[in-house]
Design a protein around this motif. Sequence first.
Motif, PDB file in Angstrom:
ATOM      1  N   GLY A 351       0.830  -1.194   0.000  1.00  0.00           N
ATOM      2  CA  GLY A 351       0.000   0.000   0.000  1.00  0.00           C
ATOM      3  C   GLY A 351       0.862   1.240   0.000  1.00  0.00           C
ATOM      4  O   GLY A 351       2.013   1.211   0.448  1.00  0.00           O
ATOM      5  N   LEU A 352       0.303   2.334  -0.523  1.00  0.00           N
ATOM      6  CA  LEU A 352       1.032   3.595  -0.575  1.00  0.00           C
ATOM      7  C   LEU A 352       0.410   4.578   0.403  1.00  0.00           C
ATOM      8  O   LEU A 352      -0.774   4.892   0.315  1.00  0.00           O
ATOM      9  CB  LEU A 352       0.997   4.175  -1.992  1.00  0.00           C
ATOM     10  CG  LEU A 352       1.605   3.293  -3.084  1.00  0.00           C
ATOM     11  CD1 LEU A 352       1.517   3.995  -4.431  1.00  0.00           C
ATOM     12  CD2 LEU A 352       3.042   2.922  -2.757  1.00  0.00           C
ATOM     13  N   ARG A 353       1.209   5.067   1.330  1.00  0.00           N
ATOM     14  CA  ARG A 353       0.732   6.053   2.300  1.00  0.00           C
ATOM     15  C   ARG A 353       0.771   7.436   1.667  1.00  0.00           C
ATOM     16  O   ARG A 353       1.802   7.835   1.116  1.00  0.00           O
ATOM     17  CB  ARG A 353       1.604   6.035   3.551  1.00  0.00           C
ATOM     18  CG  ARG A 353       1.785   4.674   4.187  1.00  0.00           C
ATOM     19  CD  ARG A 353       2.784   4.755   5.322  1.00  0.00           C
ATOM     20  NE  ARG A 353       3.102   3.461   5.901  1.00  0.00           N
ATOM     21  CZ  ARG A 353       4.066   2.654   5.478  1.00  0.00           C
ATOM     22  NH1 ARG A 353       4.823   3.024   4.436  1.00  0.00           N
ATOM     23  NH2 ARG A 353       4.302   1.506   6.070  1.00  0.00           N
ATOM     24  N   PRO A 354      -0.313   8.205   1.782  1.00  0.00           N
ATOM     25  CA  PRO A 354      -0.337   9.548   1.182  1.00  0.00           C
ATOM     26  C   PRO A 354       0.278  10.598   2.100  1.00  0.00           C
ATOM     27  O   PRO A 354      -0.402  11.450   2.664  1.00  0.00           O
ATOM     28  CB  PRO A 354      -1.837   9.803   0.974  1.00  0.00           C
ATOM     29  CG  PRO A 354      -2.480   9.052   2.100  1.00  0.00           C
ATOM     30  CD  PRO A 354      -1.623   7.835   2.353  1.00  0.00           C
ATOM     31  N   LEU A 355       1.601  10.559   2.262  1.00  0.00           N
ATOM     32  CA  LEU A 355       2.277  11.473   3.175  1.00  0.00           C
ATOM     33  C   LEU A 355       2.464  12.839   2.522  1.00  0.00           C
ATOM     34  O   LEU A 355       2.862  12.936   1.355  1.00  0.00           O
ATOM     35  CB  LEU A 355       3.637  10.903   3.576  1.00  0.00           C
ATOM     36  CG  LEU A 355       3.618   9.505   4.199  1.00  0.00           C
ATOM     37  CD1 LEU A 355       5.030   9.065   4.549  1.00  0.00           C
ATOM     38  CD2 LEU A 355       2.717   9.471   5.418  1.00  0.00           C
ATOM     39  N   LEU A 356       2.198  13.870   3.283  1.00  0.00           N
ATOM     40  CA  LEU A 356       2.358  15.229   2.783  1.00  0.00           C
ATOM     41  C   LEU A 356       3.822  15.626   2.831  1.00  0.00           C
ATOM     42  O   LEU A 356       4.477  15.538   3.880  1.00  0.00           O
ATOM     43  CB  LEU A 356       1.527  16.199   3.625  1.00  0.00           C
ATOM     44  CG  LEU A 356       1.544  17.668   3.193  1.00  0.00           C
ATOM     45  CD1 LEU A 356       0.904  17.833   1.824  1.00  0.00           C
ATOM     46  CD2 LEU A 356       0.824  18.527   4.221  1.00  0.00           C
ATOM     47  N   ASP A 357       4.356  16.056   1.687  1.00  0.00           N
ATOM     48  CA  ASP A 357       5.747  16.489   1.614  1.00  0.00           C
ATOM     49  C   ASP A 357       5.796  17.995   1.874  1.00  0.00           C
ATOM     50  O   ASP A 357       5.495  18.810   1.005  1.00  0.00           O
ATOM     51  CB  ASP A 357       6.321  16.165   0.230  1.00  0.00           C
ATOM     52  CG  ASP A 357       7.823  16.409   0.157  1.00  0.00           C
ATOM     53  OD1 ASP A 357       8.382  16.894   1.160  1.00  0.00           O
ATOM     54  OD2 ASP A 357       8.414  16.125  -0.889  1.00  0.00           O
ATOM     55  N   THR A 358       6.163  18.352   3.100  1.00  0.00           N
ATOM     56  CA  THR A 358       6.218  19.767   3.473  1.00  0.00           C
ATOM     57  C   THR A 358       7.640  20.295   3.524  1.00  0.00           C
ATOM     58  O   THR A 358       7.856  21.487   3.704  1.00  0.00           O
ATOM     59  CB  THR A 358       5.564  19.979   4.851  1.00  0.00           C
ATOM     60  OG1 THR A 358       6.242  19.179   5.818  1.00  0.00           O
ATOM     61  CG2 THR A 358       4.103  19.573   4.811  1.00  0.00           C
ATOM     62  N   ARG A 359       8.628  19.410   3.361  1.00  0.00           N
ATOM     63  CA  ARG A 359      10.014  19.833   3.569  1.00  0.00           C
ATOM     64  C   ARG A 359      10.772  20.053   2.267  1.00  0.00           C
ATOM     65  O   ARG A 359      11.702  20.844   2.218  1.00  0.00           O
ATOM     66  CB  ARG A 359      10.758  18.772   4.390  1.00  0.00           C
ATOM     67  CG  ARG A 359      10.144  18.507   5.733  1.00  0.00           C
ATOM     68  CD  ARG A 359      10.881  17.373   6.431  1.00  0.00           C
ATOM     69  NE  ARG A 359      10.898  16.172   5.603  1.00  0.00           N
ATOM     70  CZ  ARG A 359      11.719  15.154   5.817  1.00  0.00           C
ATOM     71  NH1 ARG A 359      12.585  15.215   6.800  1.00  0.00           N
ATOM     72  NH2 ARG A 359      11.673  14.083   5.047  1.00  0.00           N
ATOM     73  N   GLY A 360      10.386  19.265   1.238  1.00  0.00           N
ATOM     74  CA  GLY A 360      11.126  19.337  -0.005  1.00  0.00           C
ATOM     75  C   GLY A 360      12.552  18.879   0.149  1.00  0.00           C
ATOM     76  O   GLY A 360      13.448  19.319  -0.541  1.00  0.00           O
TER      77      GLY A 360
END
Length: 525
Positions: A351-360
Motif C-alpha cells: 500500500g502507498l501512504r499519502p504522506l504530505l511532503d512539506t520539507r522538499g
Amino acid sequence: MTPTSSPFPSASSLNAARRARELARLADGEEVDVLVVGLGATGAGVALDAATRGLRVAAIDAHDLAFGTSRWSSKLIHGGLRYLATGQLDVAHESAVERGILMERTAPHLVRAQPFVLPLTPLVGRGQAALARAGFLAGDALRVSARTSRRTLPAPRTLSAVETRHLAPVLRSSGLRGGLLSWDGRLTDDARLVTAIARTAAVNGARILTRTRALALDGGGARVRDETTGEELRIRARAVVNAAGVWAGGLVGDVRLRPSRGTHLVLRDRDLGGLATGLHIPIPGETNRFVLVLPQGDGRVYVGLTDEPVDGEVPDVPDVPETDIGFLLDVLGSALDITLRRGDVVGAFAGLRPLLDTRGEEGHTADISRKHAVLHSPDGIVTVVGGKLTTYRRMAQDALDAAVTARALDAGPCRTASVPLVGAAAPRTLAGLDAPSHLVRRYGTEAVAVHEMGLARPELALPVVPGHPVTRAELLWAVRHEGALDASDLLDRRTRIGLVTEDRAVAEAEAAGVLAEAVGSHGGR
C-alpha cells in the motif's frame, strides 16, 4: 436499520440498482451540499460525518470501496506508541483517542484487542529492551489519557523465556531471555471497516457511488464518468472534499505528496506453528522499528511492513518488489527457529501512504510525520491528506469542518464519535448472537442474517475455498447489501480470498456464479 436476509434492500444496503438510481438523480441536476471524492476510510468518513450533520452528500470513487491504501494496511488500530518515540505527542494522543472510540463505541465488532510479544533475543540489547519496556508503559499511559478501559486493553508486562516460547513456539530458544507482552487494537479487516462506514453513511442518506471517476474538480462540483457505461455527467455541489489519498495531487495541482510503500507478506499459519499472539520482531540495527507478524485467524499470517519512498506515477495497485520480500524474510530469520523461503510466501501486497511532503528534502519516509493536513485550493476545493487508518474519523471531521466554514454550509456539530457503524453492538451482545464466531467478527449483528442464508440454503454455507472460512453466503450478501459489482470486489475487498493467488483461482468460478444469481434474481430490485 440493520439488513436482514430478505432480498429487498434496507436503508444501509448498497447494490447495483441503488447506485444506478442515485447516479441518475445527480445526472438530472440534483445538487448536493458536499461532494466527496475518494471512498477509502477518510472519504467514507467524510460522507458519514456530513450525512449525520444533516447535509446532502454524494461520495464517489473511480473504482470500489477501499480500493486504495485503506485495504493494504497492517489491519491494526494503533494507539500511537511509535509517535511517542518520535516526539509527536499530539499524533500519539489523537491515535489513542480514536482507537478507544473504535473499540468501545463505533466498531467493537470489527476492532478487538490483539496481544503482541516482543522477543528479547541476543540481537536486542538490554538498553534497547529497557527502552521498549518504557515505551509500552508510556503506551499504557496513553490508554489512560484516552479514557480507554483496562477491560478493553490489558496492561503490558514482562514475560519469562518459558512464557514467551509458550505463546510463540516458533521463536528460536537459543539466547532467548524472555519477552515483552503488549496490547493494541486490531481490525478483522480494514476493507470491511470502510464498507461499514460507507453503509452507515448510506443509512443517513449519503449517496455512495463506486465506479464513478472524477475527471475534473472545481469549487462547484465535478465532471465525472460512470465507469460502467462510459457516460459523462456533472455533479453539482456547494462544497467539494478531495479525499483521494495518494491520487489527491492528480485532482488538485497544488497538493504535493511523498508516497511511502508499505509491503506485507502472506504466509500460511501452519508454517509458523500456529501462533497464539502477534509478534514484534526488532529490525537489526534499528532502535525503534519492528516487523509485525499478525495471525489472521483464517489460516493466514501477515508479515510487514516496509517503509520505502515511491517516485513517479502512482499505480492503481502497487507492485511488490522482491527486495521488500527478501528484507522481511531476513528479519523473520533473525528471530525464528525455522527458515522461511521465498516459496513459503503465498501472497504479498503493498500500500502507498499519502504522506504530505512539506520539507522538499531528501530523507527516509519513515521520518515524515503521520499527522494529517487539510488544504484549501484557490477554487475552494478542500483536500485532506496524510494521517493513517486509525485516525480516519478525526481526519474526516477536520476536512468537513473546513468545508462547512469555507462554503458557509448550514450543518450541525460532528456526531461520528458516538455513531455506531452498521453491525456494531456491545461485546456482550455480540457474544450472545446465534451465529458462528467468525461471522460475528466480520459482520457483527448482521452475522445472524448471513448465517440464516446458509441455514435456508445449505449450499450457501459451504466454504468458497477449502480451508478458508468465507462462505458462498458471504459473497451473495456482499452483492445484495455491500455494493460489490464484480468478482474483484468480492474476492479482493469484501473478502480477502484474493490475497493468495492460488485461492483466488479456485474462488473465481464461485464468485461468477454468485454474481449471476444476484443479477438474475434479486440484484435489480
